[in-house]
Design a protein around this motif. Structure first.
Motif, PDB file in Angstrom:
ATOM      1  N   THR A 198     -28.571  14.752 -61.511  1.00 12.20           N
ATOM      2  CA  THR A 198     -27.489  14.781 -62.496  1.00 12.20           C
ATOM      3  C   THR A 198     -26.876  16.178 -62.487  1.00 12.20           C
ATOM      4  O   THR A 198     -27.581  17.169 -62.327  1.00 12.20           O
ATOM      5  CB  THR A 198     -28.040  14.467 -63.901  1.00 12.20           C
ATOM      6  OG1 THR A 198     -28.610  13.161 -63.898  1.00 12.20           O
ATOM      7  CG2 THR A 198     -26.941  14.525 -64.955  1.00 12.20           C
ATOM      8  N   VAL A 200     -24.711  18.736 -64.877  1.00  5.57           N
ATOM      9  CA  VAL A 200     -24.355  18.954 -66.279  1.00  5.57           C
ATOM     10  C   VAL A 200     -23.573  20.259 -66.385  1.00  5.57           C
ATOM     11  O   VAL A 200     -23.980  21.282 -65.836  1.00  5.57           O
ATOM     12  CB  VAL A 200     -25.610  19.035 -67.169  1.00  5.57           C
ATOM     13  CG1 VAL A 200     -25.212  19.211 -68.633  1.00  5.57           C
ATOM     14  CG2 VAL A 200     -26.465  17.789 -67.000  1.00  5.57           C
ATOM     15  N   LEU A 205     -18.247  14.959 -70.600  1.00  8.23           N
ATOM     16  CA  LEU A 205     -18.368  14.199 -69.357  1.00  8.23           C
ATOM     17  C   LEU A 205     -17.282  13.135 -69.343  1.00  8.23           C
ATOM     18  O   LEU A 205     -17.304  12.194 -70.143  1.00  8.23           O
ATOM     19  CB  LEU A 205     -19.747  13.564 -69.258  1.00  8.23           C
ATOM     20  CG  LEU A 205     -20.029  12.737 -68.003  1.00  8.23           C
ATOM     21  CD1 LEU A 205     -19.946  13.598 -66.747  1.00  8.23           C
ATOM     22  CD2 LEU A 205     -21.406  12.068 -68.109  1.00  8.23           C
ATOM     23  N   ARG A 208     -18.647   9.426 -64.430  1.00 10.12           N
ATOM     24  CA  ARG A 208     -19.831   9.490 -63.563  1.00 10.12           C
ATOM     25  C   ARG A 208     -19.737   8.297 -62.630  1.00 10.12           C
ATOM     26  O   ARG A 208     -19.816   7.144 -63.067  1.00 10.12           O
ATOM     27  CB  ARG A 208     -21.098   9.426 -64.406  1.00 10.12           C
ATOM     28  CG  ARG A 208     -22.372   9.286 -63.601  1.00 10.12           C
ATOM     29  CD  ARG A 208     -23.582   9.260 -64.511  1.00 10.12           C
ATOM     30  NE  ARG A 208     -24.817   9.124 -63.755  1.00 10.12           N
ATOM     31  CZ  ARG A 208     -26.030   9.376 -64.238  1.00 10.12           C
ATOM     32  NH1 ARG A 208     -26.156   9.764 -65.506  1.00 10.12           N
ATOM     33  NH2 ARG A 208     -27.108   9.229 -63.493  1.00 10.12           N
ATOM     34  N   TRP A 221     -16.534  16.915 -65.468  1.00 11.55           N
ATOM     35  CA  TRP A 221     -16.644  17.531 -66.783  1.00 11.55           C
ATOM     36  C   TRP A 221     -15.338  18.230 -67.137  1.00 11.55           C
ATOM     37  O   TRP A 221     -14.689  18.829 -66.286  1.00 11.55           O
ATOM     38  CB  TRP A 221     -17.780  18.565 -66.795  1.00 11.55           C
ATOM     39  CG  TRP A 221     -19.132  17.941 -66.683  1.00 11.55           C
ATOM     40  CD1 TRP A 221     -19.814  17.629 -65.536  1.00 11.55           C
ATOM     41  CD2 TRP A 221     -19.964  17.515 -67.775  1.00 11.55           C
ATOM     42  NE1 TRP A 221     -21.017  17.043 -65.840  1.00 11.55           N
ATOM     43  CE2 TRP A 221     -21.132  16.960 -67.209  1.00 11.55           C
ATOM     44  CE3 TRP A 221     -19.824  17.566 -69.158  1.00 11.55           C
ATOM     45  CZ2 TRP A 221     -22.169  16.460 -67.995  1.00 11.55           C
ATOM     46  CZ3 TRP A 221     -20.852  17.064 -69.943  1.00 11.55           C
ATOM     47  CH2 TRP A 221     -22.009  16.512 -69.362  1.00 11.55           C
ATOM     48  N   TYR A 239     -32.678  15.362 -64.816  1.00 13.16           N
ATOM     49  CA  TYR A 239     -32.630  15.579 -66.259  1.00 13.16           C
ATOM     50  C   TYR A 239     -32.780  14.261 -67.017  1.00 13.16           C
ATOM     51  O   TYR A 239     -32.312  13.208 -66.563  1.00 13.16           O
ATOM     52  CB  TYR A 239     -31.288  16.184 -66.678  1.00 13.16           C
ATOM     53  CG  TYR A 239     -31.003  17.571 -66.177  1.00 13.16           C
ATOM     54  CD1 TYR A 239     -31.686  18.671 -66.688  1.00 13.16           C
ATOM     55  CD2 TYR A 239     -30.022  17.787 -65.218  1.00 13.16           C
ATOM     56  CE1 TYR A 239     -31.406  19.958 -66.251  1.00 13.16           C
ATOM     57  CE2 TYR A 239     -29.728  19.068 -64.764  1.00 13.16           C
ATOM     58  CZ  TYR A 239     -30.425  20.149 -65.280  1.00 13.16           C
ATOM     59  OH  TYR A 239     -30.139  21.416 -64.835  1.00 13.16           O
ATOM     60  N   THR A 241     -31.082  12.836 -70.127  1.00 10.24           N
ATOM     61  CA  THR A 241     -29.890  13.170 -70.904  1.00 10.24           C
ATOM     62  C   THR A 241     -29.745  12.232 -72.102  1.00 10.24           C
ATOM     63  O   THR A 241     -30.243  11.106 -72.107  1.00 10.24           O
ATOM     64  CB  THR A 241     -28.616  13.086 -70.042  1.00 10.24           C
ATOM     65  OG1 THR A 241     -28.410  11.736 -69.614  1.00 10.24           O
ATOM     66  CG2 THR A 241     -28.732  14.001 -68.822  1.00 10.24           C
ATOM     67  N   SER A 243     -26.530  11.352 -75.063  1.00 10.12           N
ATOM     68  CA  SER A 243     -25.183  11.590 -75.569  1.00 10.12           C
ATOM     69  C   SER A 243     -24.979  10.739 -76.812  1.00 10.12           C
ATOM     70  O   SER A 243     -25.191   9.522 -76.777  1.00 10.12           O
ATOM     71  CB  SER A 243     -24.141  11.235 -74.501  1.00 10.12           C
ATOM     72  OG  SER A 243     -22.832  11.429 -74.978  1.00 10.12           O
ATOM     73  N   ALA A 256     -29.457  17.738 -72.195  1.00  9.39           N
ATOM     74  CA  ALA A 256     -30.095  17.467 -70.903  1.00  9.39           C
ATOM     75  C   ALA A 256     -31.352  18.315 -70.838  1.00  9.39           C
ATOM     76  O   ALA A 256     -31.311  19.526 -71.066  1.00  9.39           O
ATOM     77  CB  ALA A 256     -29.157  17.816 -69.753  1.00  9.39           C
ATOM     78  N   ILE A 294     -29.014  22.529 -72.647  1.00  5.09           N
ATOM     79  CA  ILE A 294     -29.679  22.243 -71.377  1.00  5.09           C
ATOM     80  C   ILE A 294     -31.014  22.971 -71.424  1.00  5.09           C
ATOM     81  O   ILE A 294     -31.058  24.183 -71.633  1.00  5.09           O
ATOM     82  CB  ILE A 294     -28.857  22.737 -70.175  1.00  5.09           C
ATOM     83  CG1 ILE A 294     -27.471  22.088 -70.156  1.00  5.09           C
ATOM     84  CG2 ILE A 294     -29.596  22.462 -68.861  1.00  5.09           C
ATOM     85  CD1 ILE A 294     -26.528  22.686 -69.118  1.00  5.09           C
ATOM     86  N   ARG A 310     -22.800  24.192 -74.691  1.00  8.43           N
ATOM     87  CA  ARG A 310     -24.047  23.618 -74.190  1.00  8.43           C
ATOM     88  C   ARG A 310     -24.940  24.751 -73.691  1.00  8.43           C
ATOM     89  O   ARG A 310     -25.021  25.041 -72.502  1.00  8.43           O
ATOM     90  CB  ARG A 310     -23.735  22.616 -73.066  1.00  8.43           C
ATOM     91  CG  ARG A 310     -24.883  21.722 -72.663  1.00  8.43           C
ATOM     92  CD  ARG A 310     -24.378  20.387 -72.152  1.00  8.43           C
ATOM     93  NE  ARG A 310     -23.694  19.672 -73.223  1.00  8.43           N
ATOM     94  CZ  ARG A 310     -22.365  19.465 -73.284  1.00  8.43           C
ATOM     95  NH1 ARG A 310     -21.591  19.881 -72.306  1.00  8.43           N
ATOM     96  NH2 ARG A 310     -21.837  18.821 -74.303  1.00  8.43           N
TER      97      ARG A 310
END
Length: 469
Positions: A198, A200, A205, A208, A221, A239, A241, A243, A256, A294, A310
């Protein structure tokens, strides 16, 4: 940034070279002045070659492909900018990597490389005030930039991918740009990685999607609010993740965590909406359209960093206090960004004082107790927070602890109501912009109606430790 896991010392800068304009003769014999090359640095007090003159970046569109097995990064950087002078050439900052070619407004541009300075000479000169688009194609194995104390920034390889950290100069290790905090821009970062990984980054986002052969995945992103390049990040790896939008509304959250630390990180990650609610009450409306974190393994990075929207944390630094510190940075540092690296205390002093406020609000520890503890810490008195002696000092104790002491003395001088109004108003007045120490002292005096010259002379600029706290 939280420097407690590893003291970071910044490499000293080198001198600035400025190129001037040249005269030309027109067809009728009249003499005029051609556009001149933009400066190869912005004369920052500590990093004079960092950044570039002659233009203002509005947007970066980065299209990247990375394979951890070969550590090769292939990239195209499309940079939309406005010329602030008549330009015959301009520079970009880029560390390592091989440039394969460049265009400006669709026409091939001459490319010259000298160290971290990449010079582009467009086919047609650029008029002051015009908007142009420069596209640079590049590839290679991005390098780690090692600071004098052994701490690392730039492109840090991990067991399953990489993490990019940029304070103060590391972002030039993975994309060309105007890498001084005074030139902020919006970003689109599109990254293709092997299928099991992944990618990030900052912001939201947008998509994908698998590649046509199904062996890789492309992540897109978007950061709609202006961002200094040093708080841009890119994490590539395995990761877990999540959301979501918090119950009852609030800022969307994207987190993440490296799969090896995800279970241990889950409880604290779930507290982000709660801490965000507290921070908005103290500092005013959140300046970005999403938040999150992260979390990497401790060996992947030696410190936490306030990457915009982030923040990045190694597991060893992922605790409540550090999370509060990095969330506070979203207001103080990411949205209100230093005009130069000399103004670093406006980042770290504010984020450190946010910790004191949190202790006061939730742990029953008066900010005065935190002040006294820092007053008694000898390392906080090595130099004035507003005047670090050199580049290697901008992330040292006085910038954090004594910077926070400055804010506490303001609070004592103006009272709580005015002080917390100043915190919120400062963040709102300079939202998505840049500000200096002089801007701040003038703002405080205007809002409080007080002459605080003695306070500034003693706590912000004074060399000696006062006899009494």
């Amino acid at each position: 940034m939280d420097r407690r896991p590893l003291l970071r010392t910044l490499a000293p800068a080198v001198a600035l070279i400025v190129l001037g304009g040249t005269a030309c003769t027109t067809a009728d014999g009249a003499t005029g002045v051609q556009g001149s090359p933009g400066a190869s640095g912005l004369r920052d007090p500590y990093f004079p070659r960092l950044g570039n003159g002659g233009y203002d970046v509005r947007h970066y569109a980065l299209t990247l492909d990375y394979d951890p097995k070969t550590s090769k990064l292939t990239g195209t950087a499309a940079i939309t900018a406005r010329a602030t002078q008549d330009l015959s050439a301009f520079n970009l900052d880029l560390h390592g990597l091989t440039v394969h070619g460049a265009t400006v407004d669709g026409s091939p541009a001459a490319v010259n490389r000298a160290g971290n300075e990449l010079t582009l000479r467009p086919h047609d000169e650029l008029d002051k005030g015009s908007t142009f688009r420069a596209v640079v194609r590049y590839s290679g194995s991005p390098r780690v930039i090692t600071d004098a104390d052994g701490s690392e920034e730039g492109w840090l390889r991990t067991a399953d991918g990489a993490i990019a950290l940029g304070e103060p100069t590391g972002s030039m290790a993975w994309f060309p740009g105007n890498h001084h905090p005074s030139d902020k821009a919006t970003y689109d970062i599109t990254v293709t990685v092997p299928k099991k990984l992944t990618a990030v980054s900052n912001g939201e986002l947008r998509s994908r999607r698998p590649t046509a052969d199904g062996r890789r995945t492309t992540f897109a992103w978007h950061s709609a609010q202006p961002m200094a390049s040093y708080v841009a990040t890119l994490g590539i790896g395995e990761y877990k993740t999540k959301s979501y939008r918090p119950e009852g509304g609030g800022v969307p959250v994207f987190t993440a965590a490296d799969t090896t630390v995800a279970a241990r990180s889950e409880k604290l990650l779930a507290r982000i909406p709660e801490i965000m609610d507290w921070a908005e009450k103290r500092f005013g409306p959140y300046p970005f359209s999403s938040t999150g974190a992260i979390v990497e393994r401790s060996g992947d990075a030696g410190y936490a960093l306030e990457t915009q929207s982030r923040a990045v944390f190694p597991e060893a630094s992922f605790d409540t206090v550090t999370l509060v510190h990095e969330i506070a940075h979203q207001w103080y540092g990411d949205s209100v960004t230093p005009r130069s690296w000399r103004d670093m205390w406006l980042n770290e002093g504010f984020a450190s004082y946010a910790e004191w406020i949190y202790f006061e609000d939730f742990e029953g520890v008066p900010a005065q107790d935190s002040f006294k503890e820092n007053f008694d810490t000898s390392s906080n008195w090595a130099f004035p927070p507003a005047e670090p002696p050199g580049a290697e000092d901008i992330s040292q104790d006085p910038v954090y602890g004594r910077g926070a002491m400055v804010l506490h003395k303001i609070r004592q001088a103006v009272g709580d109501d005015t002080f917390f109004g100043i915190l919120r108003g400062w963040a709102q007045t300079h939202r998505h912009g840049n500000a200096s120490t002089d801007d701040f002292t003038a703002y405080v005096e205007k809002e409080s109606g007080k002459d605080l010259t003695t306070l500034w002379d003693t706590w912000l600029y004074g060399e000696a430790k006062p006899a009494q706290p």
